[in-house]
Write a protein that holds these residues in place. Structure first.
Motif, PDB file in Angstrom:
ATOM      1  N   LYS A  40       0.824  -1.203   0.000  1.00 19.72           N
ATOM      2  CA  LYS A  40       0.000   0.000   0.000  1.00 19.72           C
ATOM      3  C   LYS A  40       0.864   1.261   0.000  1.00 19.72           C
ATOM      4  CE  LYS A  40      -4.618   0.797   1.528  1.00 19.72           C
ATOM      5  NZ  LYS A  40      -5.646   0.654   2.523  1.00 19.72           N
ATOM      6  N   TRP A  41       2.030   1.137   0.656  1.00 25.27           N
ATOM      7  CA  TRP A  41       2.950   2.277   0.696  1.00 25.27           C
ATOM      8  C   TRP A  41       3.662   2.456  -0.645  1.00 25.27           C
ATOM      9  CZ3 TRP A  41       5.535   1.116   6.110  1.00 25.27           C
ATOM     10  CH2 TRP A  41       4.599   1.424   7.115  1.00 25.27           C
ATOM     11  N   GLY A  42       3.335   1.620  -1.613  1.00 25.77           N
ATOM     12  CA  GLY A  42       3.897   1.761  -2.950  1.00 25.77           C
ATOM     13  C   GLY A  42       5.265   1.130  -3.132  1.00 25.77           C
ATOM     14  N   ILE A  43       5.637   0.197  -2.226  1.00 26.68           N
ATOM     15  CA  ILE A  43       6.932  -0.494  -2.372  1.00 26.68           C
ATOM     16  C   ILE A  43       6.712  -1.641  -3.367  1.00 26.68           C
ATOM     17  CG2 ILE A  43       8.768  -1.714  -1.143  1.00 26.68           C
ATOM     18  CD1 ILE A  43       7.694  -0.295   1.412  1.00 26.68           C
ATOM     19  N   ASP A  44       7.701  -1.848  -4.283  1.00 26.16           N
ATOM     20  CA  ASP A  44       7.488  -2.897  -5.289  1.00 26.16           C
ATOM     21  C   ASP A  44       7.538  -4.289  -4.656  1.00 26.16           C
ATOM     22  OD1 ASP A  44      10.392  -4.205  -6.074  1.00 26.16           O
ATOM     23  OD2 ASP A  44      10.516  -2.134  -5.319  1.00 26.16           O
ATOM     24  N   GLU A  45       6.897  -5.259  -5.322  1.00 33.21           N
ATOM     25  CA  GLU A  45       6.651  -6.570  -4.709  1.00 33.21           C
ATOM     26  C   GLU A  45       7.935  -7.288  -4.296  1.00 33.21           C
ATOM     27  OE1 GLU A  45       3.739  -9.085  -6.747  1.00 33.21           O
ATOM     28  OE2 GLU A  45       4.652 -10.788  -5.700  1.00 33.21           O
ATOM     29  N   GLU A  46       8.952  -7.194  -5.144  1.00 35.34           N
ATOM     30  CA  GLU A  46      10.200  -7.903  -4.829  1.00 35.34           C
ATOM     31  C   GLU A  46      10.818  -7.405  -3.517  1.00 35.34           C
ATOM     32  OE1 GLU A  46      14.140  -9.089  -7.324  1.00 35.34           O
ATOM     33  OE2 GLU A  46      12.172  -9.058  -8.274  1.00 35.34           O
ATOM     34  N   THR A  47      10.802  -6.109  -3.332  1.00 38.29           N
ATOM     35  CA  THR A  47      11.343  -5.535  -2.091  1.00 38.29           C
ATOM     36  C   THR A  47      10.474  -5.953  -0.907  1.00 38.29           C
ATOM     37  OG1 THR A  47      11.902  -3.626  -3.441  1.00 38.29           O
ATOM     38  CG2 THR A  47      12.241  -3.399  -1.084  1.00 38.29           C
ATOM     39  N   VAL A  48       9.164  -5.945  -1.102  1.00 33.52           N
ATOM     40  CA  VAL A  48       8.259  -6.331  -0.021  1.00 33.52           C
ATOM     41  C   VAL A  48       8.548  -7.761   0.425  1.00 33.52           C
ATOM     42  CG1 VAL A  48       5.845  -6.803   0.548  1.00 33.52           C
ATOM     43  CG2 VAL A  48       6.438  -4.727  -0.660  1.00 33.52           C
ATOM     44  N   ARG A  49       8.864  -8.621  -0.541  1.00 34.61           N
ATOM     45  CA  ARG A  49       9.137 -10.033  -0.217  1.00 34.61           C
ATOM     46  C   ARG A  49      10.343 -10.191   0.719  1.00 34.61           C
ATOM     47  NH1 ARG A  49       5.976 -13.574  -2.458  1.00 34.61           N
ATOM     48  NH2 ARG A  49       4.819 -12.966  -4.327  1.00 34.61           N
ATOM     49  N   SER A  50      11.287  -9.296   0.655  1.00 30.69           N
ATOM     50  CA  SER A  50      12.391  -9.385   1.631  1.00 30.69           C
ATOM     51  C   SER A  50      12.109  -8.528   2.857  1.00 30.69           C
ATOM     52  CB  SER A  50      13.748  -9.000   1.022  1.00 30.69           C
ATOM     53  OG  SER A  50      13.609  -8.356  -0.185  1.00 30.69           O
ATOM     54  N   LEU A  51      11.282  -7.506   2.660  1.00 29.05           N
ATOM     55  CA  LEU A  51      11.005  -6.593   3.771  1.00 29.05           C
ATOM     56  C   LEU A  51      10.164  -7.271   4.866  1.00 29.05           C
ATOM     57  CD1 LEU A  51      12.037  -3.780   4.082  1.00 29.05           C
ATOM     58  CD2 LEU A  51       9.881  -2.875   3.218  1.00 29.05           C
ATOM     59  N   VAL A  52       9.218  -8.108   4.458  1.00 26.52           N
ATOM     60  CA  VAL A  52       8.330  -8.767   5.436  1.00 26.52           C
ATOM     61  C   VAL A  52       9.120  -9.681   6.389  1.00 26.52           C
ATOM     62  CG1 VAL A  52       6.423 -10.386   5.731  1.00 26.52           C
ATOM     63  CG2 VAL A  52       6.244  -8.553   4.048  1.00 26.52           C
TER      64      VAL A  52
END
Lengths: 142, 340
Positions: A40-52
């Motif tokens: 929702k914050w507009g971070i791309d999916e690949e980054t989100v996958r490591s961010l979580v």
């Protein structure tokens, strides 16, 4: 031996399994929640996958340092062991415990006493899988 | 001079006195049923130290100093100290005792160490090789977890058969001569190693029960006594599982019901239901703290006349457990009588 087994009470398996399911599920749902928020914050999916997982590792590390994680894990069992929380706790807890033996031979050397086998056999299995995948793809031309 | 009675029992005809005892424990033990009986209860597991090992050495030393003080003596009067703990190289004992300037004998008997130390102190006092000898042991939950199991903050689940290592220390001053009313050591018994093939390091009670039963049976054979001759048969520390087993073993092997006179330090030190300690307490400090507080007071008052103290130890090593070895166990016994 039979006498010893009879006198030794078993773990309450059903109760433990239900608690592990609920708490483990809660952690996974929290992960999914983070996923939505980050997206929702507009971070791309690949980054989100490591961010979580990174966020969950960070939270676990803090909870371990505060000495709260083991209180949760006592009830959660596999519920906290199986997700990445278990691995993070396995690295941070000896690092905290062995501080008293110094940064190098204490924290540094002992940090992987519990997680070490997971890394060794995890990498080993991954390598083996990679080799099998490589050979198969040569023949199948995938 | 000590005399052998039967095959294993050593009778002490000079009746060495236990002049004084002291017990020092941590916060969890203070909340247990015998909290008010201990000489000092620390509210901080670190006892103001930087490491668990140093914390354990501090309570060990404190127990010795308090016992010596209560006996009206100074460390200079003590001829020897028999001490041990669970740490590698007995570091809690050596660190604690190094400043006391007393001839030192380090012992390892795992949780049976208090009984072993008391037996040796009794023998030395009986032969007048020592006018005053001290027996002391300690254990600390955190230092024991660190050495034998997982880091404290690691999220592992404990088995229902697991016992909790007691944070505590106990010390007893044994004298060749003393007031007539003081409790005295009547006989001692050095145990043999038993191993019936238990491999589970989280079920030490089951591993130790056969050793305890063998010692109790041999002691009774040699002295021609039965369970009725004792006010209390005090094992330490079999916990819940081991206590059930030792009673069953006595029934099946000797057809003797000891349940009316049997109790276990591991079951006494905590409230098993309320304190979430699974099968009870363990560690050198467990039997030491119970013996050197509540039991000694009852002997002093004459409420207990004869106590067969059976210290049980699982001589467990993490290395051998990893190599697939079973757990050797031992039980030493000391017969203490009230002077009243």
């Amino acid at each position: 031996m039979a006498m010893a087994e009879k006198a030794s009470p078993n773990s309450p398996i059903l109760k433990n399994a239900v608690k592990a399911f609920l708490i483990g599920g809660l952690i996974c749902a929290f992960g999914q929640f983070l996923f939505f928020i980050y997206e929702k914050w507009g971070i791309d999916e690949e980054t989100v996958r490591s961010l979580v997982p990174t966020t969950i590792i960070a939270i676990t590390a803090v909870l371990t340092g505060l000495g709260w994680f083991d209180d949760i894990a006592k009830h959660a069992g596999a519920g906290t062991l199986v997700p990445i929380t278990g691995f993070a706790n396995a690295v941070v807890s000896p690092a905290v415990e062995y501080q008293t033996e110094g940064r190098i031979l204490g924290t540094g050397a002992k940090m992987f006493t519990i997680a070490g086998p997971v890394i060794v056999y995890g990498c080993g299995t991954a390598t083996l899988y990679g080799v099998i995948y490589y050979i198969c793809s040569m023949f199948l031309g995938a | 001079m000590a005399q052998r009675q039967g095959r294993f029992v050593l009778k002490l005809p000079n009746k060495p006195k236990i002049l004084a005892t002291a017990a020092v424990v941590g916060p969890k033990e203070a909340e247990g049923p015998h909290g008010p009986d201990f000489d000092n209860c620390h509210s901080d597991d670190y006892v103001g130290q930087e490491t668990w090992e140093k914390a354990e050495s501090v309570i060990h030393k404190e127990a010795i100093e308090r016992a010596i003080n209560k006996a009206g003596l100074s460390p200079l009067d003590i001829d020897m100290v028999f001490a041990g703990d669970l740490m590698d190289q007995e570091i809690a004992s050596t660190l604690g005792i190094r400043e006391l300037n007393i001839p030192f004998v380090g012992l390892f008997g795992a949780c049976s160490t208090m009984a072993l130390g008391l037996a040796l102190a009794g023998l030395m006092a009986d032969t007048h090789a020592a006018n005053y000898a001290v027996a002391s042991t300690s254990s600390h939950f955190c230092s024991a977890e660190k050495q034998f199991r997982y880091p404290l903050a690691y999220g592992a689940q404990r088995s229902t058969t697991a016992q909790r290592t007691v944070t505590g220390a106990g010390a007893a001053v044994v004298a060749a001569n003393g007031p007539k009313r003081a409790p005295y050591i009547d006989a001692v018994f050095l145990g043999r190693i038993r191993d019936l093939g238990i491999k589970d390091a989280a079920n030490m009670g089951a591993a130790m029960a056969p050793a305890a039963a063998t010692t109790i049976i041999d002691f009774m054979h040699d002295t021609g006594t039965t369970a009725d001759d004792y006010d209390l048969i005090l094992t330490g520390d079999l916990g819940k599982v081991g206590s059930t087993l030792v009673r069953e073993l006595m029934l099946t092997r000797e057809n003797m019901d000891i349940s009316k006179v049997h109790n276990d330090c591991g079951m006494m030190i905590f409230d098993l239901e309320k304190q979430d300690v699974h099968a009870g307490g363990s560690g050198c400090g467990c039997s030491a703290a119970i013996l050197c507080s509540y039991i000694y007071k009852e002997l002093e008052k004459g409420n207990l006349k004869s106590v067969l103290f059976v210290g049980t130890g699982a001589l467990m090593s993490p290395t051998l457990t990893q190599q697939g070895e079973t757990i050797p166990s031992i039980a030493h016994a000391v017969l203490i009588r009230s002077g009243c």
